[in-house]
Motif scaffolding. Structure first.
Motif, PDB file in Angstrom:
ATOM      1  N   PHE A  18      85.745  50.309  92.682  1.00  0.00           N
ATOM      2  CA  PHE A  18      86.641  49.161  92.632  1.00  0.00           C
ATOM      3  C   PHE A  18      88.107  49.600  92.661  1.00  0.00           C
ATOM      4  O   PHE A  18      88.948  48.934  93.275  1.00  0.00           O
ATOM      5  N   LYS A  19      88.429  50.698  91.999  1.00  0.00           N
ATOM      6  CA  LYS A  19      89.803  51.199  92.007  1.00  0.00           C
ATOM      7  C   LYS A  19      90.158  51.802  93.360  1.00  0.00           C
ATOM      8  O   LYS A  19      91.253  51.590  93.896  1.00  0.00           O
ATOM      9  N   PHE A  20      89.223  52.529  93.929  1.00  0.00           N
ATOM     10  CA  PHE A  20      89.484  53.278  95.156  1.00  0.00           C
ATOM     11  C   PHE A  20      89.656  52.354  96.356  1.00  0.00           C
ATOM     12  O   PHE A  20      90.483  52.606  97.236  1.00  0.00           O
ATOM     13  N   LEU A  34      87.986  57.619 105.350  1.00  0.00           N
ATOM     14  CA  LEU A  34      86.530  57.469 105.452  1.00  0.00           C
ATOM     15  C   LEU A  34      85.921  57.025 104.123  1.00  0.00           C
ATOM     16  O   LEU A  34      85.021  56.175 104.094  1.00  0.00           O
ATOM     17  N   LEU A  35      86.414  57.561 103.034  1.00  0.00           N
ATOM     18  CA  LEU A  35      85.898  57.176 101.726  1.00  0.00           C
ATOM     19  C   LEU A  35      86.193  55.709 101.416  1.00  0.00           C
ATOM     20  O   LEU A  35      85.379  55.015 100.803  1.00  0.00           O
ATOM     21  N   ILE A  36      87.359  55.241 101.834  1.00  0.00           N
ATOM     22  CA  ILE A  36      87.683  53.828 101.618  1.00  0.00           C
ATOM     23  C   ILE A  36      86.685  52.944 102.359  1.00  0.00           C
ATOM     24  O   ILE A  36      86.221  51.922 101.834  1.00  0.00           O
ATOM     25  N   ARG A  88      83.399  49.908 100.954  1.00  0.00           N
ATOM     26  CA  ARG A  88      83.053  48.565 101.418  1.00  0.00           C
ATOM     27  C   ARG A  88      81.545  48.407 101.586  1.00  0.00           C
ATOM     28  O   ARG A  88      80.988  47.339 101.344  1.00  0.00           O
ATOM     29  N   MET A  89      80.898  49.486 101.997  1.00  0.00           N
ATOM     30  CA  MET A  89      79.434  49.483 102.078  1.00  0.00           C
ATOM     31  C   MET A  89      78.833  49.457 100.679  1.00  0.00           C
ATOM     32  O   MET A  89      77.862  48.742 100.421  1.00  0.00           O
ATOM     33  N   TYR A  90      79.407  50.241  99.786  1.00  0.00           N
ATOM     34  CA  TYR A  90      78.915  50.326  98.415  1.00  0.00           C
ATOM     35  C   TYR A  90      78.942  48.961  97.741  1.00  0.00           C
ATOM     36  O   TYR A  90      78.012  48.576  97.040  1.00  0.00           O
TER      37      TYR A  90
END
Length: 237
Positions: A78-80, A184-186, A190-192
């Protein structure tokens, strides 16, 4: 015997200067564009023509398994994910170019502004065209359409552009790779959170990468044309 002096070299022709664009960078950019466009086209076909949910189901399953195994990650996600949001990009897309401009990097500031402005417009056009609703399993409510992911596409446009500028100015590939990995991590957040299908996220990355290559190519032509035009004007004066 009259003195002879070598004639001054003629300024490079416009076409000769543009031919200089055929460098390893240009070839690499062309390959990235073809690959990114191909991935985007394939995903759009799978989702909207073939109605396939295989990749989406698989991607969500991996994220659900990760969330069950490490529930403490959710707080960090949520923070990322904030660093790919409109609330972050609006000030960041104005303040960072302003800082670059004040430090004398006018061209870099211009590139970053164009990357974000054009990327946002392209993302909205694509969303409007495809009209894909968001997943019904989202962990949080998100307004708007789903394909391609705005977080993924704008993160690639912003952090990808910054990565290129860092490598171009300092030659530090490590920082460039870190910035792209951050983007890429961001997208993965969204998938998570199930606010985007995995196909939305990958398509967003592909769209952002293709846009960056187009922008970079256009700017190289623009700056090269401007430089050649200045030389020709100086030679004629």
């Amino acid at each position: 015997m009259p003195d002879t002096f070598p004639s001054p070299p003629s300024p490079p022709s416009r076409w000769g200067a543009l031919a200089g664009l055929l460098t390893a960078e240009a070839v690499g950019g062309a390959l990235v564009f073809v690959l990114a466009f191909g991935v985007f086209f394939y995903l759009a076909r799978e989702v909207f023509a073939e109605k396939s949910a295989v990749f989406d189901d698989w991607g969500f399953a991996q994220m659900d398994r990760l969330r069950a195994a490490a529930p403490w990650l959710t707080w960090w996600v949520f923070k990322f994910t904030f660093f790919g949001s409109v609330a972050f990009f609006i000030p960041a897309s104005l303040l960072v170019p302003l800082v670059l401009h004040r430090r004398g990097f006018v061209r870099y500031a211009f590139e970053l502004l164009l990357s974000m402005g054009g990327g946002l417009a392209l993302n909205e056009l694509l969303k409007f065209y495809f009209q894909r609703p968001r997943p019904s399993t989202a962990l949080i409510y998100q307004y708007g359409l789903s394909f391609p992911s705005g977080h993924a596409m704008m993160s690639m446009a912003y952090y990808g552009c910054l990565a290129w500028l860092v490598v171009q100015h300092t030659g530090r590939w490590g920082w460039g790779i870190a910035l792209v990995a951050f983007a890429l991590l961001i997208g993965l957040t969204r998938m998570y959170l199930h606010v985007h299908y995995p196909t939305d996220v990958v398509a967003g990355f592909a769209g952002g990468a293709a846009w960056l290559v187009l922008l970079r190519t256009g700017l190289r032509v623009f700056w090269k044309e401007k430089k050649v035009g200045a030389r020709e004007a100086k030679a004629e004066s």
